[in-house]
Write an enzyme that holds these catalytic residues in place. Structure first.
Site, PDB file in Angstrom:
ATOM      1  N   GLY A 298      43.405 -11.277 -35.283  1.00  0.00           N
ATOM      2  CA  GLY A 298      44.530 -12.173 -34.994  1.00  0.00           C
ATOM      3  C   GLY A 298      44.047 -13.558 -34.595  1.00  0.00           C
TER       4      GLY A 298
ATOM      5  CD  GLU B  77      39.735 -13.038 -23.377  1.00  0.00           C
ATOM      6  OE1 GLU B  77      39.255 -12.035 -23.957  1.00  0.00           O
ATOM      7  OE2 GLU B  77      40.574 -12.984 -22.478  1.00  0.00           O
TER       8      GLU B  77
ATOM      9  CB  CYS C 231      38.999  -8.781 -22.715  1.00  0.00           C
ATOM     10  SG  CYS C 231      39.562  -9.577 -21.226  1.00  0.00           S
TER      11      CYS C 231
ATOM     12  CD  GLU D 296      37.467  -5.012 -28.161  1.00  0.00           C
ATOM     13  OE1 GLU D 296      37.623  -5.241 -26.962  1.00  0.00           O
ATOM     14  OE2 GLU D 296      38.019  -5.680 -29.045  1.00  0.00           O
TER      15      GLU D 296
END
Ligand code: NAP
Length: 523
Positions: free
Chosen positions: A244, A264, A301, A392
């Protein structure tokens, strides 16, 4: 009350026909509210109003903006239990977490209020002229930071308050003097609308121009993309996936006038366990890390998704202890079915990678939308060969990389993508023998942690929340703390400008009494 309407320049608006609902992941059913997606003309109107508001809002004094930010904080608190109830229904998160996040959100707003009232953040820098200088006169030069214009903020799924409607991006942009248009996150649109209503009240009570704030609903990518493409938008704040964030960054870069996108994004937050720490404190660290990996169902995160160590018997014992601890933790609900499905898919894909061993996988049945936590292990050589292992897995998942020696450990760290944080677990002086490891780690991360866990981000001036790509798109800036305001400003110099026409921050007599740099000295 949640209406489901957009808020454009502080007025409700619902011209569109596309509707959607948010979802209660605990009850596994739609929530009662229906939201109306913003239309193209509503997007244009929100931007036009923001442009108009910028003319007056950017000239408000720091004291006036401080009153406004403090009022937003008060109005959010005044929403009381209605806000907490909506937050829980749209996320499956517990009431305690909702209240903590509300505390952080209002704390951030008040922190920025204090910053702009004090005033020195504009970095006023003055080089007095020297008309008599030979062979050429030196002009008088005065420089400070100014807001850049309307900012689009994308709400983050995993922080409906602290990184969304009135979260860090919005608070810092409003503090700087920029109007904000929020692209509400579709999965917590009700929470977003309530917070937006608090901002609307604050605008009215403090006499700010209405166009300073809009909140647009959307259920697909179009609204966000149109906002980023809009020629009058001047900057973007985003927290979410690499896919995104990168898509929006590319759109912004292709505009006739490219604009900054401060995204971020993903991070696996490597943790290096040094040998003596594992030998002496493996039990304590196993318990601590089982808690950190599963905190908030791993939806942070800063989740520790990668643990690095030298292969040894101590590491094997640590892995056994960590496996036991992590399987003892009761599985928890994820934010929404989309994130849960992504977790299951990405975890499954990871577990099929060659050479990977599953050391713990919660295999008992769990409720719908709950995540089954897992820990895996690979060798340093396998990790270096297979870049899929670097990706991730957003959720309660972590991977241990057992390296054959310090050289391999350093190489593994050096080949990592950019990260938000890097942690070293050491007995006190042990770290001194691993200088190369620490240097490699520092080159890949924005925040170094000694003997702790990466989860938990303090909101304070010395915090760095950002890192080399893809942790963030611009690693010179933080998304958390007072310095995040620097994302929304640009310096302007005034040369030989009449004193009475200068901004107060730069006038000779320093009427605001702020700290300034004059001829190289801080005054
Ligand atoms: P996301 O998919 O990145 O979405 C965040 C926001 O960006 C949403 O408002 C979404 O709008 C918008 N968006 C996404 N892709 C876009 C595109 N191509 N064009 C325009 N707008 C776009 O993140 P999410 O919904 O929060 O969670 C999905 C995944 O992101 C998670 O499973 C996780 O992997 C990752 N994530 C990571 C972090 C982190 O801190 N590392 C945090 C949150 C999420 P629409 O949905 O309305 O299109």
């Amino acid at each position: 009350m949640i209406s489901g309407k957009n808020i454009i320049a502080c007025e409700q608006s619902a011209n569109g026909s596309n509707t959607y609902r948010t979802f209660d992941p605990l009850l596994n059913m739609d929530n009662e509210w229906q939201f109306i997606e913003a239309t193209d003309s509503e997007i244009d109107l929100a931007v036009e109003k923001a442009v108009q508001a910028f003319e007056t809002y950017s000239k408000k004094s720091g004291s006036e903006r401080g009153v406004f930010l403090n009022q937003i904080a008060d109005e959010i608190e005044a929403l009381g239990d209605e806000l907490i109830a909506a937050y829980c229904k749209e996320t499956g998160l517990a009431e305690g977490r909702a209240k903590n996040e509300r505390g952080r959100t209002v704390g951030q707003l008040r922190m920025f209020a204090k910053l702009v009232v004090e005033g020195s953040w504009v970095q006023a820098t003055i080089d007095n002229g020297q008309p008599e200088r030979q062979p050429m006169a030196k002009p008088d030069l005065r420089k400070m930071l100014f807001p850049i214009g309307p900012i689009v903020v994308f709400g983050a799924s995993n922080f409906p308050l602290a990184y969304s409607t009135a979260g860090g991006d919005t608070a810092s942009a409003l503090a700087s003097g920029c109007p904000v248009i929020v692209k509400s996150h579709p999965m917590h649109a009700g929470t977003g609308e309530l917070v937006a209503s608090a901002i609307v009240k604050a605008v009215s009570k403090t006499g700010m121009p209405k166009g300073v704030f809009s909140n647009l609903n959307s259920t697909g990518h179009e609204v966000g993309q149109k906002l980023v493409e809009h020629p009058k938008v001047k900057g973007v704040g985003f927290t979410g996936s690499i896919k995104g964030g990168r898509a929006l960054y590319d759109i912004a870069a292709k505009r006739d006038e490219p604009i900054p996108v401060f995204a971020e994004m993903g991070s696996i937050n490597p943790v290096v366990f040094l040998p003596r720490a594992l030998a002496e404190k493996k039990k304590e660290w196993a318990k601590t890390y089982a808690g950190s990996i599963t905190l908030g169902t791993g939806q942070f995160c800063t989740n520790p998704g990668l643990m690095l160590a030298l292969a040894s018997d101590d590491l094997d014992e640590f892995i056994a202890l960590l496996s036991k601890e992590i399987l003892d933790i009761a599985p928890m609900c994820m934010l929404n079915p989309g994130i849960k499905n992504n977790y299951a898919t990405n975890k499954g894909k990871m577990m099929q990678q060659q050479g990977l061993t599953v050391v713990a996988d919660y295999s008992q049945e769990v409720k719908t939308n709950f995540a089954q936590q897992a820990v895996t292990k690979v060798s340093g050589a396998e990790f270096l060969e297979n870049s899929t292992l670097h990706q991730e897995v957003f959720g309660p998942f972590s991977m241990i990389v057992a390296c054959k020696d310090v050289h391999e450990l350093t190489l593994v760290i050096s080949t990592l993508e950019g990260q938000l944080t890097g942690t070293v677990v050491s007995v006190q002086n042990e770290i001194k023998d691993y200088e190369k490891v620490v240097t490699a780690l520092q080159s890949r991360v924005g925040r170094l942690i000694f003997n702790g866990v990466p989860t938990g981000v303090q909101v304070c001036a010395a915090m760095m929340h950002g890192g080399p790509y893809p942790a963030s798109t611009d690693n010179r800036f933080t998304a958390v703390g007072i310095h995040s305001i620097n994302r929304w400003v640009r310096p302007v110099s005034f040369q030989d400008w009449p004193n009475e026409l200068l901004p107060n921050e730069l006038k000779k007599e320093n009427p605001l009494g702020i700290k300034r740099n004059v001829d190289g000295n801080w005054m």
